[in-house]
Every structure is written in C-alpha cells, then in structure tokens.
Design a protein around this motif. Structure first.
Motif, PDB file in Angstrom:
ATOM      1  N   ASN A  28       5.374  14.831  -4.534  1.00  0.00           N
ATOM      2  CA  ASN A  28       6.412  15.863  -4.404  1.00  0.00           C
ATOM      3  C   ASN A  28       6.718  16.219  -2.951  1.00  0.00           C
ATOM      4  O   ASN A  28       7.214  17.315  -2.657  1.00  0.00           O
ATOM      5  N   ALA A  29       6.419  15.298  -2.032  1.00  0.00           N
ATOM      6  CA  ALA A  29       6.823  15.482  -0.638  1.00  0.00           C
ATOM      7  C   ALA A  29       8.259  14.991  -0.467  1.00  0.00           C
ATOM      8  O   ALA A  29       8.818  14.330  -1.339  1.00  0.00           O
ATOM      9  N   GLY A  30       8.853  15.303   0.668  1.00  0.00           N
ATOM     10  CA  GLY A  30      10.268  15.029   0.879  1.00  0.00           C
ATOM     11  C   GLY A  30      10.597  13.670   1.456  1.00  0.00           C
ATOM     12  O   GLY A  30      11.747  13.415   1.805  1.00  0.00           O
ATOM     13  N   LEU A  31       9.638  12.780   1.556  1.00  0.00           N
ATOM     14  CA  LEU A  31       9.839  11.488   2.211  1.00  0.00           C
ATOM     15  C   LEU A  31      10.920  10.652   1.519  1.00  0.00           C
ATOM     16  O   LEU A  31      10.843  10.393   0.324  1.00  0.00           O
ATOM     17  N   THR A  32      11.908  10.215   2.291  1.00  0.00           N
ATOM     18  CA  THR A  32      12.899   9.269   1.774  1.00  0.00           C
ATOM     19  C   THR A  32      12.581   7.847   2.207  1.00  0.00           C
ATOM     20  O   THR A  32      13.057   6.886   1.600  1.00  0.00           O
ATOM     21  N   ASP A  33      11.807   7.711   3.270  1.00  0.00           N
ATOM     22  CA  ASP A  33      11.288   6.404   3.670  1.00  0.00           C
ATOM     23  C   ASP A  33       9.967   6.619   4.382  1.00  0.00           C
ATOM     24  O   ASP A  33       9.668   7.717   4.863  1.00  0.00           O
ATOM     25  N   VAL A  34       9.168   5.572   4.432  1.00  0.00           N
ATOM     26  CA  VAL A  34       7.856   5.689   5.052  1.00  0.00           C
ATOM     27  C   VAL A  34       7.429   4.335   5.602  1.00  0.00           C
ATOM     28  O   VAL A  34       7.611   3.304   4.952  1.00  0.00           O
ATOM     29  N   ASN A  35       6.934   4.356   6.833  1.00  0.00           N
ATOM     30  CA  ASN A  35       6.318   3.165   7.414  1.00  0.00           C
ATOM     31  C   ASN A  35       4.825   3.243   7.131  1.00  0.00           C
ATOM     32  O   ASN A  35       4.098   4.004   7.772  1.00  0.00           O
ATOM     33  N   LEU A  36       4.399   2.471   6.152  1.00  0.00           N
ATOM     34  CA  LEU A  36       3.007   2.533   5.723  1.00  0.00           C
ATOM     35  C   LEU A  36       2.084   1.976   6.801  1.00  0.00           C
ATOM     36  O   LEU A  36       2.490   1.139   7.610  1.00  0.00           O
ATOM     37  N   PRO A  37       0.831   2.438   6.831  1.00  0.00           N
ATOM     38  CA  PRO A  37      -0.091   2.017   7.892  1.00  0.00           C
ATOM     39  C   PRO A  37      -0.359   0.515   7.867  1.00  0.00           C
ATOM     40  O   PRO A  37      -0.454  -0.089   6.786  1.00  0.00           O
ATOM     41  N   VAL A  38      -0.496  -0.063   9.035  1.00  0.00           N
ATOM     42  CA  VAL A  38      -0.601  -1.526   9.149  1.00  0.00           C
ATOM     43  C   VAL A  38      -1.868  -2.074   8.514  1.00  0.00           C
ATOM     44  O   VAL A  38      -1.910  -3.236   8.101  1.00  0.00           O
ATOM     45  N   ASN A  39      -2.909  -1.249   8.420  1.00  0.00           N
ATOM     46  CA  ASN A  39      -4.176  -1.701   7.840  1.00  0.00           C
ATOM     47  C   ASN A  39      -4.402  -1.171   6.427  1.00  0.00           C
ATOM     48  O   ASN A  39      -5.534  -1.148   5.932  1.00  0.00           O
ATOM     49  N   LEU A  40      -3.333  -0.783   5.774  1.00  0.00           N
ATOM     50  CA  LEU A  40      -3.428  -0.248   4.420  1.00  0.00           C
ATOM     51  C   LEU A  40      -4.030  -1.267   3.451  1.00  0.00           C
ATOM     52  O   LEU A  40      -3.658  -2.447   3.463  1.00  0.00           O
ATOM     53  N   GLN A  41      -4.950  -0.786   2.597  1.00  0.00           N
ATOM     54  CA  GLN A  41      -5.530  -1.615   1.549  1.00  0.00           C
ATOM     55  C   GLN A  41      -5.268  -1.056   0.151  1.00  0.00           C
ATOM     56  O   GLN A  41      -5.033  -1.817  -0.786  1.00  0.00           O
ATOM     57  N   THR A  92       8.079  -1.000   1.350  1.00  0.00           N
ATOM     58  CA  THR A  92       7.572  -2.293   1.809  1.00  0.00           C
ATOM     59  C   THR A  92       6.073  -2.154   2.042  1.00  0.00           C
ATOM     60  O   THR A  92       5.648  -1.428   2.948  1.00  0.00           O
ATOM     61  N   LEU A  93       5.301  -2.816   1.209  1.00  0.00           N
ATOM     62  CA  LEU A  93       3.848  -2.773   1.374  1.00  0.00           C
ATOM     63  C   LEU A  93       3.447  -3.721   2.491  1.00  0.00           C
ATOM     64  O   LEU A  93       3.889  -4.878   2.510  1.00  0.00           O
ATOM     65  N   PRO A  94       2.610  -3.277   3.423  1.00  0.00           N
ATOM     66  CA  PRO A  94       2.221  -4.155   4.524  1.00  0.00           C
ATOM     67  C   PRO A  94       1.243  -5.235   4.066  1.00  0.00           C
ATOM     68  O   PRO A  94       0.496  -5.046   3.094  1.00  0.00           O
ATOM     69  N   GLU A  95       1.255  -6.357   4.753  1.00  0.00           N
ATOM     70  CA  GLU A  95       0.275  -7.406   4.488  1.00  0.00           C
ATOM     71  C   GLU A  95      -1.127  -6.829   4.702  1.00  0.00           C
ATOM     72  O   GLU A  95      -1.379  -6.130   5.683  1.00  0.00           O
ATOM     73  N   GLY A  96      -2.016  -7.100   3.758  1.00  0.00           N
ATOM     74  CA  GLY A  96      -3.353  -6.514   3.758  1.00  0.00           C
ATOM     75  C   GLY A  96      -3.541  -5.556   2.600  1.00  0.00           C
ATOM     76  O   GLY A  96      -4.675  -5.289   2.190  1.00  0.00           O
ATOM     77  N   THR A  97      -2.431  -5.037   2.053  1.00  0.00           N
ATOM     78  CA  THR A  97      -2.514  -4.166   0.880  1.00  0.00           C
ATOM     79  C   THR A  97      -3.096  -4.950  -0.290  1.00  0.00           C
ATOM     80  O   THR A  97      -2.660  -6.070  -0.581  1.00  0.00           O
ATOM     81  N   LEU A  98      -4.076  -4.347  -0.971  1.00  0.00           N
ATOM     82  CA  LEU A  98      -4.755  -5.028  -2.078  1.00  0.00           C
ATOM     83  C   LEU A  98      -4.367  -4.467  -3.435  1.00  0.00           C
ATOM     84  O   LEU A  98      -4.124  -5.221  -4.381  1.00  0.00           O
ATOM     85  N   THR A  99      -4.324  -3.118  -3.555  1.00  0.00           N
ATOM     86  CA  THR A  99      -4.101  -2.510  -4.867  1.00  0.00           C
ATOM     87  C   THR A  99      -3.138  -1.329  -4.768  1.00  0.00           C
ATOM     88  O   THR A  99      -3.134  -0.585  -3.787  1.00  0.00           O
ATOM     89  N   VAL A 100      -2.363  -1.172  -5.832  1.00  0.00           N
ATOM     90  CA  VAL A 100      -1.516   0.003  -6.017  1.00  0.00           C
ATOM     91  C   VAL A 100      -1.864   0.570  -7.388  1.00  0.00           C
ATOM     92  O   VAL A 100      -1.685  -0.101  -8.404  1.00  0.00           O
ATOM     93  N   ASP A 101      -2.375   1.788  -7.428  1.00  0.00           N
ATOM     94  CA  ASP A 101      -2.902   2.356  -8.665  1.00  0.00           C
ATOM     95  C   ASP A 101      -1.781   2.931  -9.534  1.00  0.00           C
ATOM     96  O   ASP A 101      -0.629   3.023  -9.132  1.00  0.00           O
ATOM     97  N   LYS A 102      -2.175   3.335 -10.727  1.00  0.00           N
ATOM     98  CA  LYS A 102      -1.215   3.906 -11.673  1.00  0.00           C
ATOM     99  C   LYS A 102      -0.561   5.162 -11.089  1.00  0.00           C
ATOM    100  O   LYS A 102      -1.171   5.892 -10.303  1.00  0.00           O
ATOM    101  N   PHE A 103       0.670   5.358 -11.470  1.00  0.00           N
ATOM    102  CA  PHE A 103       1.468   6.535 -11.112  1.00  0.00           C
ATOM    103  C   PHE A 103       1.737   6.656  -9.617  1.00  0.00           C
ATOM    104  O   PHE A 103       2.213   7.691  -9.151  1.00  0.00           O
ATOM    105  N   ALA A 104       1.414   5.613  -8.846  1.00  0.00           N
ATOM    106  CA  ALA A 104       1.566   5.702  -7.390  1.00  0.00           C
ATOM    107  C   ALA A 104       2.984   6.089  -6.995  1.00  0.00           C
ATOM    108  O   ALA A 104       3.191   6.850  -6.045  1.00  0.00           O
ATOM    109  N   PHE A 105       3.977   5.580  -7.753  1.00  0.00           N
ATOM    110  CA  PHE A 105       5.380   5.886  -7.470  1.00  0.00           C
ATOM    111  C   PHE A 105       6.046   6.494  -8.708  1.00  0.00           C
ATOM    112  O   PHE A 105       7.251   6.339  -8.929  1.00  0.00           O
TER     113      PHE A 105
END
Length: 288
Positions: free
Chosen positions: A141-154, A170-183
């Motif tokens: 419920n934050a107001g973000l319309t876009d976000v540059n995700l961290p480069v080391n995100l997992q 856009t998920l950065p390379e290195g991202t491993l999992t996206v859990d339920k309800f994330a979006f």
C-alpha cells in the motif's frame, strides 16, 4: 517545552547519551529532530505518532532503528538511513503518508516487514547493494509507481509490493524467488521481466504472486511476462508463461483478449486463466 526543533544532546546531567528510550518522544509535538551519531539505538516507538514531524536527520553512527520507531509520523517528507545502521525494525516507517523520498544506505540485508507500508505518497526509494531481500509487506500500500530493485536482490517475500500502483517490474539478475501475494492487487501493473536466475514464481502456482483470494481482481492490466532466454525453469512465448520444457502452461496475463497456448503443453497450471475476464479467444494445443 515550546521547542519545535530538537537535537538529542551528547550528555545529560554528566552522563553520556547513547540511545533514545522506547516511546521517548511518542506523540510529542515538534517539527524537526537531529539525531547525532553518538546515539547508537533508537528505541521501539521512540517517535511514534509525532504527527507534526516533517524532518528527521539520522546521522552516521546510529546503529539500530527500532520497531515502529517512526510509525505514523504522517508529516515526515524524506529520510536518509545512514550506512552505520545495522538493524531496522518492522513497521519502522509505517503509515508515514507524506514520506516521498527514502535513501537506504543501511548495512541491512532485508527491508523488514511493513517497514514502509502505507507510505502512500512514496515516490522514490533508493536501495543500496546490501539489500538481498524485500521483506513481508515491506512496501504494501505504498505509493510507488516504479522501483529500481536492488542489484543484489535474491528474494521478494510475501506481499512485499501488494496494493502499490507499480506499472512495470524488472527483476534484476540474481533474483531467485518471488513469494505469494508479492504483487497482489497491483492493478496498474502491465508487464514484468524475469531474469535467468529466477527459480520460483509464487508459492503454490504463479498466479498467487498477483492474487490473494477469489474476490481479488489481481493484476488486471497485465499484458505480458517476458523471461530471459537463459532461465532454466521458465520461458515466455508472446508474453505467456510456460515451463522451460514447454509442457506446463503457467500464466496468462489478465488484460489479454486473445491467447494461443503452444503445442507441446500437456498441463495447464492451477488458476492459469483465472480472472481473465477480457479474454475473448483462446487456442489450445492438440497435446492437451
């Protein structure tokens, strides 16, 4: 007193001040505060409900920001979390509805649970390269319309960006999992890009990234998901999501009017077409 601006002193009655106690300034009416670097710990709820606090200076040297430390500081405009910070509590900036700009320099691997939830005008969040996980409902419920995700995100955890007006992810390379309800309930989200590194989307099925319950319309403006060709688990064809070997059809974006499921598919995943109310034409393969 009548002061609207405070600076936490280095000593009080000859004793060195190294921390701010729990609820020390809870509900106090002042407009700005400077917390110097000799303060190592900001206690739980230390500034909770300081509704007139518009400016807070967190100095290098601070190490811990407690749970709900700035909870519902509804006039706070921006915050810079210094590199000396090694712990940030859950709900730390929850409900800071005027907070629009955050610079995260903390030496903390996970943005904690609901730390920036209900920050409804949050427009800019600058992650550093220490962040490897976005915690449960961290930005819900934050107001973000876009976000540059961290480069080391997992990991993106449950509900991390739920009910935000994000338009693209856009998920950065290195991202491993996206859990339920994330979006979950991201009703402006139109497209998502998945890197080669991703191993798991959703918990029980891909759709649960976007939808929490049967009455939830989910990402109803989404038109495509694109997967890097080197991903070993998933692939995309014309914006539709499949298993890498093409035997499982995982997900049809909700805003599509037509969809053609590729030959070779033998299984349609749970809820793959759920809530596709705009869909007028579907071509299914002979291999089903």
């Amino acid at each position: 007193g009548e002061d609207t601006n405070i600076t936490v002193p280095e000593t009080v009655n000859g004793s060195t001040v190294t921390g701010i106690a729990e609820e020390a300034f809870k509900g106090v009416n002042f407009e700005s505060a400077v917390i110097p670097g000799h303060i190592k710990n900001i206690g739980n709820s230390a500034f909770e409900d300081c509704e007139h606090l518009t400016q807070i200076t967190l100095s290098e040297g601070i190490e811990n920001i407690g749970n709900k430390a700035f909870y519902k500081c509804s006039a706070l405009k921006s915050v810079n979390i210094p590199a000396s910070v090694t712990a940030v509590g859950s709900f730390a900036f929850y409900g800071c509805k005027e907070l629009s700009n955050v610079v995260w320099n903390a030496d903390v691997a996970e943005v904690p649970e609901k730390a920036f939830a209900s920050c409804t005008t949050l427009a800019n969040f600058a992650f550093n390269d220490k962040v490897t996980a976005v915690g449960k409902e961290a930005f819900s419920n934050a107001g973000l319309t876009d976000v540059n995700l961290p480069v080391n995100l997992q990991k993106i955890k449950e509900g991390a960006f739920a009910s935000t007006p994000l338009t693209t992810v856009t998920l950065p390379e290195g991202t491993l999992t996206v859990d339920k309800f994330a979006f979950h309930n991201c009703r402006e989200l139109s497209d998502m890009k998945i890197p080669a590194s991703v191993r798991k989307l959703g918990k029980n099925y891909v759709q649960d990234m976007f939808q929490e319950g049967q009455n939830d319309t989910g990402a109803d403006k989404m038109v495509r998901i694109d997967v890097d060709a080197d991903n070993e688990v998933y692939k995309s064809v014309n914006g539709l999501l499949y298993s890498k070997d093409g035997s499982i059809f995982h997900f049809c974006p909700r805003a599509l009017r037509e969809a053609e499921v590729q030959e070779g598919v033998t299984t349609i995943d749970d809820y793959a077409f759920f809530m596709c109310f705009k869909l007028e034409k579907v071509k299914l393969p002979s291999t089903l």
